[in-house]
Design a protein around this motif. Structure first.
Motif, short mmCIF file in Angstrom:
data_model
loop_
_atom_site.label_atom_id
_atom_site.label_comp_id
_atom_site.label_asym_id
_atom_site.label_seq_id
_atom_site.Cartn_x
_atom_site.Cartn_y
_atom_site.Cartn_z
N TRP A 147 -41.23 -17.85 31.99
CA TRP A 147 -40.42 -17.70 30.78
C TRP A 147 -39.34 -18.79 30.79
N PRO A 148 -38.94 -19.26 29.62
CA PRO A 148 -37.82 -20.21 29.59
C PRO A 148 -36.60 -19.59 30.27
N SER A 149 -35.99 -20.38 31.16
CA SER A 149 -34.86 -19.86 31.93
C SER A 149 -33.67 -20.80 31.82
N PHE A 150 -32.50 -20.20 31.75
CA PHE A 150 -31.24 -20.94 31.59
C PHE A 150 -30.22 -20.35 32.56
N ASP A 151 -29.27 -21.18 33.03
CA ASP A 151 -28.25 -20.63 33.93
C ASP A 151 -27.02 -20.12 33.17
N ARG A 152 -26.98 -20.37 31.86
CA ARG A 152 -25.88 -19.85 31.02
C ARG A 152 -26.26 -20.00 29.56
N ALA A 153 -25.56 -19.26 28.74
CA ALA A 153 -25.77 -19.31 27.29
C ALA A 153 -24.67 -20.15 26.66
N ILE A 154 -24.86 -20.52 25.41
CA ILE A 154 -23.80 -21.16 24.64
C ILE A 154 -22.71 -20.10 24.43
N LYS A 155 -21.47 -20.49 24.66
CA LYS A 155 -20.36 -19.55 24.55
C LYS A 155 -20.37 -18.86 23.18
N GLY A 156 -20.37 -17.55 23.19
CA GLY A 156 -20.38 -16.75 21.98
C GLY A 156 -21.74 -16.60 21.32
N GLY A 157 -22.76 -17.21 21.91
CA GLY A 157 -24.09 -17.17 21.31
C GLY A 157 -24.88 -15.90 21.58
N VAL A 158 -24.58 -15.25 22.70
CA VAL A 158 -25.34 -14.05 23.06
C VAL A 158 -24.40 -12.88 23.32
N ALA A 159 -24.97 -11.70 23.24
CA ALA A 159 -24.27 -10.46 23.57
C ALA A 159 -25.06 -9.78 24.69
N TYR A 160 -24.38 -8.99 25.47
CA TYR A 160 -25.02 -8.36 26.63
C TYR A 160 -25.02 -6.85 26.50
N GLY A 161 -26.04 -6.25 27.07
CA GLY A 161 -26.15 -4.80 27.14
C GLY A 161 -26.91 -4.47 28.40
N SER A 162 -27.41 -3.27 28.49
CA SER A 162 -28.24 -2.93 29.65
C SER A 162 -29.36 -2.02 29.21
N ASP A 163 -30.45 -2.09 29.95
CA ASP A 163 -31.55 -1.17 29.70
C ASP A 163 -32.10 -0.68 31.02
N SER A 164 -32.71 0.47 30.99
CA SER A 164 -33.30 1.04 32.21
C SER A 164 -34.72 1.50 31.94
N LYS A 165 -35.43 0.76 31.08
CA LYS A 165 -36.79 1.13 30.70
C LYS A 165 -37.76 1.09 31.87
N LEU A 166 -37.46 0.30 32.90
CA LEU A 166 -38.35 0.19 34.06
C LEU A 166 -37.92 1.10 35.21
N GLY A 167 -36.95 1.98 34.96
CA GLY A 167 -36.50 2.89 36.00
C GLY A 167 -35.29 2.40 36.77
N TYR A 168 -34.81 1.22 36.44
CA TYR A 168 -33.59 0.69 37.04
C TYR A 168 -32.85 -0.09 35.97
N SER A 169 -31.56 -0.29 36.17
CA SER A 169 -30.74 -0.94 35.16
C SER A 169 -30.89 -2.46 35.22
N ARG A 170 -31.07 -3.07 34.04
CA ARG A 170 -31.14 -4.53 33.93
C ARG A 170 -30.15 -4.97 32.86
N ASP A 171 -29.60 -6.17 33.05
CA ASP A 171 -28.71 -6.74 32.04
C ASP A 171 -29.57 -7.37 30.96
N GLU A 172 -29.35 -6.92 29.74
CA GLU A 172 -30.15 -7.35 28.61
C GLU A 172 -29.37 -8.37 27.78
#
Length: 161
Positions: free
Chosen positions: A96-121
């Motif tokens: 998958w395309p991978s980046f070490d950071r986003a453009i400031k203010g371009g993304v918002a973060y949340g979390s999901d646990s659909k796989l049984g553990y928490s991930r930063d979305e």
């Protein structure tokens, strides 16, 4: 008889919630762009809708954006909001395309646990479209983060001279 009516009341209350939300906007108070489910379906491809609205994941190594190294900006496929730059892109080997950071203010973060553990979305900060996830196994010499992003959720805009 009282138990029957209580169970019936609970079933009715739960079932009323099922279809009531299908035509509502996606967190309209949180994002600048808000559309109904019908409007999202009309403006996105089936694959984009699955990823960006239903939070699916595209197959690894399926995105043409994986190999892009040309200077430019990656924008949200749903609304055109700038989310990543080529200069922050790296080959993580994950598919998958991978980046070490986003453009400031371009993304918002949340979390999901659909796989049984928490991930930063990661979501587009403008429309709320699901982009991917953030992991702590990125390049140590920069941020240490890996924004693992679905290519179908972005479009690439090359830098003009």
């Amino acid at each position: 008889m009282k138990k029957f009516f209580l169970v019936l009341l609970v079933v009715i209350a739960v079932s009323c919630n099922g279809n009531a939300q299908k035509n509502q906007t996606k967190s309209s108070a949180k994002y600048n762009v808000s559309k109904t489910d019908t409007e999202w379906k009309a403006s996105l491809t089936a694959e984009q809708y699955a990823v960006m609205i239903n939070e699916a994941t595209e197959p690894p190594f399926s995105s043409e954006l994986n190999d892009i190294k040309t200077p430019g900006t990656f924008v949200c496929a749903a609304c055109g909001n700038e989310v990543y730059e080529t200069k922050y892109k790296f080959d993580s080997g994950t598919g998958w395309p991978s980046f070490d950071r986003a453009i400031k203010g371009g993304v918002a973060y949340g979390s999901d646990s659909k796989l049984g553990y928490s991930r930063d979305e990661v979501h587009c900060a403008n429309c709320g479209g699901h982009l991917g996830h953030v992991f702590d196994d990125g390049p140590k010499e920069t941020t240490g983060k890996r924004h693992c992003i679905n290519g179908v959720a972005m479009k690439f805009v090359p830098k003009t001279k």
